[in-house]
Design an enzyme around this catalytic site. Sequence first.
Site, PDB file in Angstrom:
ATOM      1  N   HIS A 286       0.858  -1.216   0.000  1.00 19.30           N
ATOM      2  CA  HIS A 286       0.000   0.000   0.000  1.00 19.30           C
ATOM      3  C   HIS A 286       0.881   1.248   0.000  1.00 19.30           C
ATOM      4  O   HIS A 286       1.415   1.634   1.048  1.00 19.30           O
ATOM      5  CB  HIS A 286      -0.918   0.004   1.230  1.00 19.30           C
ATOM      6  CG  HIS A 286      -1.925   1.099   1.196  1.00 19.30           C
ATOM      7  ND1 HIS A 286      -3.275   0.876   1.342  1.00 19.30           N
ATOM      8  CD2 HIS A 286      -1.798   2.443   1.033  1.00 19.30           C
ATOM      9  CE1 HIS A 286      -3.922   2.023   1.259  1.00 19.30           C
ATOM     10  NE2 HIS A 286      -3.046   2.991   1.085  1.00 19.30           N
TER      11      HIS A 286
ATOM     12  N   HIS B 163       1.491   5.381  -1.709  1.00 16.79           N
ATOM     13  CA  HIS B 163       1.129   6.550  -2.522  1.00 16.79           C
ATOM     14  C   HIS B 163       2.425   7.165  -3.047  1.00 16.79           C
ATOM     15  O   HIS B 163       3.204   7.706  -2.265  1.00 16.79           O
ATOM     16  CB  HIS B 163       0.372   7.591  -1.688  1.00 16.79           C
ATOM     17  CG  HIS B 163      -0.907   7.070  -1.117  1.00 16.79           C
ATOM     18  ND1 HIS B 163      -2.114   7.203  -1.757  1.00 16.79           N
ATOM     19  CD2 HIS B 163      -1.160   6.387   0.030  1.00 16.79           C
ATOM     20  CE1 HIS B 163      -3.059   6.630  -1.028  1.00 16.79           C
ATOM     21  NE2 HIS B 163      -2.513   6.127   0.062  1.00 16.79           N
ATOM     22  N   LEU B 164       2.621   7.064  -4.360  1.00 15.14           N
ATOM     23  CA  LEU B 164       3.853   7.621  -4.947  1.00 15.14           C
ATOM     24  C   LEU B 164       3.631   8.987  -5.571  1.00 15.14           C
ATOM     25  O   LEU B 164       4.609   9.661  -5.938  1.00 15.14           O
ATOM     26  CB  LEU B 164       4.419   6.671  -6.012  1.00 15.14           C
ATOM     27  CG  LEU B 164       5.045   5.371  -5.517  1.00 15.14           C
ATOM     28  CD1 LEU B 164       5.538   4.541  -6.697  1.00 15.14           C
ATOM     29  CD2 LEU B 164       6.185   5.630  -4.536  1.00 15.14           C
TER      30      LEU B 164
ATOM     31  N   LYS C 219      -9.166  -0.318  -6.261  1.00 17.75           N
ATOM     32  CA  LYS C 219      -9.272   0.339  -4.955  1.00 17.75           C
ATOM     33  C   LYS C 219     -10.644   0.977  -4.809  1.00 17.75           C
ATOM     34  O   LYS C 219     -11.076   1.749  -5.658  1.00 17.75           O
ATOM     35  CB  LYS C 219      -8.182   1.409  -4.832  1.00 17.75           C
ATOM     36  CG  LYS C 219      -8.202   2.210  -3.531  1.00 17.75           C
ATOM     37  CD  LYS C 219      -7.758   1.394  -2.335  1.00 17.75           C
ATOM     38  CE  LYS C 219      -7.957   2.147  -1.031  1.00 17.75           C
ATOM     39  NZ  LYS C 219      -6.801   2.851  -0.557  1.00 17.75           N
TER      40      LYS C 219
ATOM     41  N   HIS D  74     -10.690   1.133   1.348  1.00 12.54           N
ATOM     42  CA  HIS D  74     -10.521   2.131   2.412  1.00 12.54           C
ATOM     43  C   HIS D  74     -11.758   1.999   3.299  1.00 12.54           C
ATOM     44  O   HIS D  74     -12.839   2.431   2.919  1.00 12.54           O
ATOM     45  CB  HIS D  74     -10.390   3.550   1.840  1.00 12.54           C
ATOM     46  CG  HIS D  74     -10.131   4.560   2.909  1.00 12.54           C
ATOM     47  ND1 HIS D  74      -8.899   5.158   3.115  1.00 12.54           N
ATOM     48  CD2 HIS D  74     -10.937   5.055   3.884  1.00 12.54           C
ATOM     49  CE1 HIS D  74      -8.963   5.967   4.153  1.00 12.54           C
ATOM     50  NE2 HIS D  74     -10.185   5.931   4.633  1.00 12.54           N
TER      51      HIS D  74
ATOM     52  N   HIS E 296      -4.921  -0.637   5.736  1.00 10.38           N
ATOM     53  CA  HIS E 296      -4.493   0.124   6.916  1.00 10.38           C
ATOM     54  C   HIS E 296      -5.477   0.054   8.085  1.00 10.38           C
ATOM     55  O   HIS E 296      -6.048   1.057   8.489  1.00 10.38           O
ATOM     56  CB  HIS E 296      -4.176   1.582   6.561  1.00 10.38           C
ATOM     57  CG  HIS E 296      -5.146   2.229   5.596  1.00 10.38           C
ATOM     58  ND1 HIS E 296      -6.507   2.255   5.791  1.00 10.38           N
ATOM     59  CD2 HIS E 296      -4.919   2.874   4.429  1.00 10.38           C
ATOM     60  CE1 HIS E 296      -7.075   2.899   4.781  1.00 10.38           C
ATOM     61  NE2 HIS E 296      -6.138   3.277   3.948  1.00 10.38           N
TER      62      HIS E 296
ATOM     63  N   ASP F 240       1.256   2.545   3.605  1.00  8.18           N
ATOM     64  CA  ASP F 240       0.431   3.743   3.370  1.00  8.18           C
ATOM     65  C   ASP F 240       1.290   5.004   3.396  1.00  8.18           C
ATOM     66  O   ASP F 240       0.828   6.066   3.824  1.00  8.18           O
ATOM     67  CB  ASP F 240      -0.715   3.846   4.379  1.00  8.18           C
ATOM     68  CG  ASP F 240      -1.812   4.804   3.898  1.00  8.18           C
ATOM     69  OD1 ASP F 240      -1.844   5.128   2.698  1.00  8.18           O
ATOM     70  OD2 ASP F 240      -2.623   5.225   4.734  1.00  8.18           O
TER      71      ASP F 240
HETATM   72  O1  DOR Z   1      -3.842   9.513   5.416  1.00  5.08           O
HETATM   73  C1  DOR Z   1      -4.105   9.173   4.282  1.00  5.08           C
HETATM   74  N1  DOR Z   1      -3.477   9.725   3.229  1.00  5.08           N
HETATM   75  N2  DOR Z   1      -5.043   8.247   4.103  1.00  5.08           N
HETATM   76  C2  DOR Z   1      -5.489   7.928   2.871  1.00  5.08           C
HETATM   77  O2  DOR Z   1      -6.344   7.096   2.755  1.00  5.08           O
HETATM   78  C3  DOR Z   1      -4.985   8.656   1.680  1.00  5.08           C
HETATM   79  C4  DOR Z   1      -3.642   9.192   1.922  1.00  5.08           C
HETATM   80  C5  DOR Z   1      -3.183  10.190   0.885  1.00  5.08           C
HETATM   81  O3  DOR Z   1      -3.388   9.938  -0.312  1.00  5.08           O
HETATM   82  O4  DOR Z   1      -2.589  11.198   1.254  1.00  5.08           O
HETATM   83 ZN    ZN Z   2      -3.463   4.984   1.450  1.00  5.68          ZN
END
Ligand code: DOR
Ligand code: ZN
Length: 346
Positions: free
Chosen positions: A16, A18-19, A102, A139, A177, A250
């Site tokens: 999991h 986020h790039l 997702k 989520h 998460h 995450d």
């Molecule tokens: O804290 C978070 N940040 N939870 C998420 O589900 C998305 C993520 C984000 O993309 O910044």
């Molecule tokens: Zn996430």
Amino acid sequence: MPQTDRITIRQPDDWHVHLRDGAMLRAVLPWTAAQFARAIIMPNLTPPVTTAADAAAYRGRILAARPPGSTFQPLMTCYLTDSTDPDEVERGHTQGVWVAAKLYPAGATTNAHHGVTDLNRIRTVLERMQRIGMPLLVHGETTDPEVDIFDREAVFVDQILPPLLRAHPGLKVVLEHVTTIEAVEFVRAHAPNLAATITPHHLLINRTSLFQGGIRPHLYCLPIAKRERHRLALRKAATGGEACFFLGTDTAPHPVGAKEAACGCAGCFVGPTALQCYTQVFDEEGALDRLEGFASRNGPAFYGLPVNDGSITLRRGSTPMPNAIAVGDDRVTVFRGGAETSWSIA
Ligand code: DOR
Ligand code: ZN
């Protein structure tokens, strides 16, 4: 018992991540690629990754941003909306463009406003995913604004997840998460088709940490950290050797200005210190022998992928980590940056 000061495990994956894109992608990717062989890439860009063509193009940009010599493999995902076409989902899966889809309940978190407003709208998509064996990544928070933010995951697990699983009993689902006892117990009861990822920060902080000495915007993420008893349950789940729990950081970078703001963004940038933090937790729980299962074996087993060939060694003791990394003229604060981790990559 003698103290273990080094541990070598099979190369882990991050299920999991986020790039982001552009300059942020280029700044954060090397940190994830330094620790993990593969990663599930979240599709919540602006605009979100909703077509196989979008995902293929994004994958290309990720591959191009890898440091020289890196063999890091991004595993792409499809962002579900009310109008997602089951044929498009299947096409992207068959072509090997994406491995999972997702589900963001609309408005649940960062860039989730294009998400799904009503699960009935994606019923045929979920039926198709069940048929082709494509996992759904969830989520798991209710978007009902009346529900207290600390209860949103438990309410989702109690009210929304059970009918979803009943309607699609063969669907593989990852509750992403997890942050509560309720989620952990539900996942245990519904394994092996249901699994969960657990982040480093939710193993290390509780909701009091968010206000320690003042408000701590860099610890704010969604789902928000819960009470201590929930954190302890997460630690038992992660370190207990159960196949239904695996690593997903995450890591979610935001520029400092977007975090330290009157209305700050949710997300912790934990990529650079992720494995160090997990190892610290497994060490504290006397479970270093179970780190490899959580980090390197349970995820591939769930996704039906081989484990990685390589290995990575961690050693006790801290290596100074940056407090923040530069992204153009901006900065992104690192979770447990400085020298706060008690384990390092050897
Ligand atoms: O804290 C978070 N940040 N939870 C998420 O589900 C998305 C993520 C984000 O993309 O910044
Ligand atoms: Zn996430």
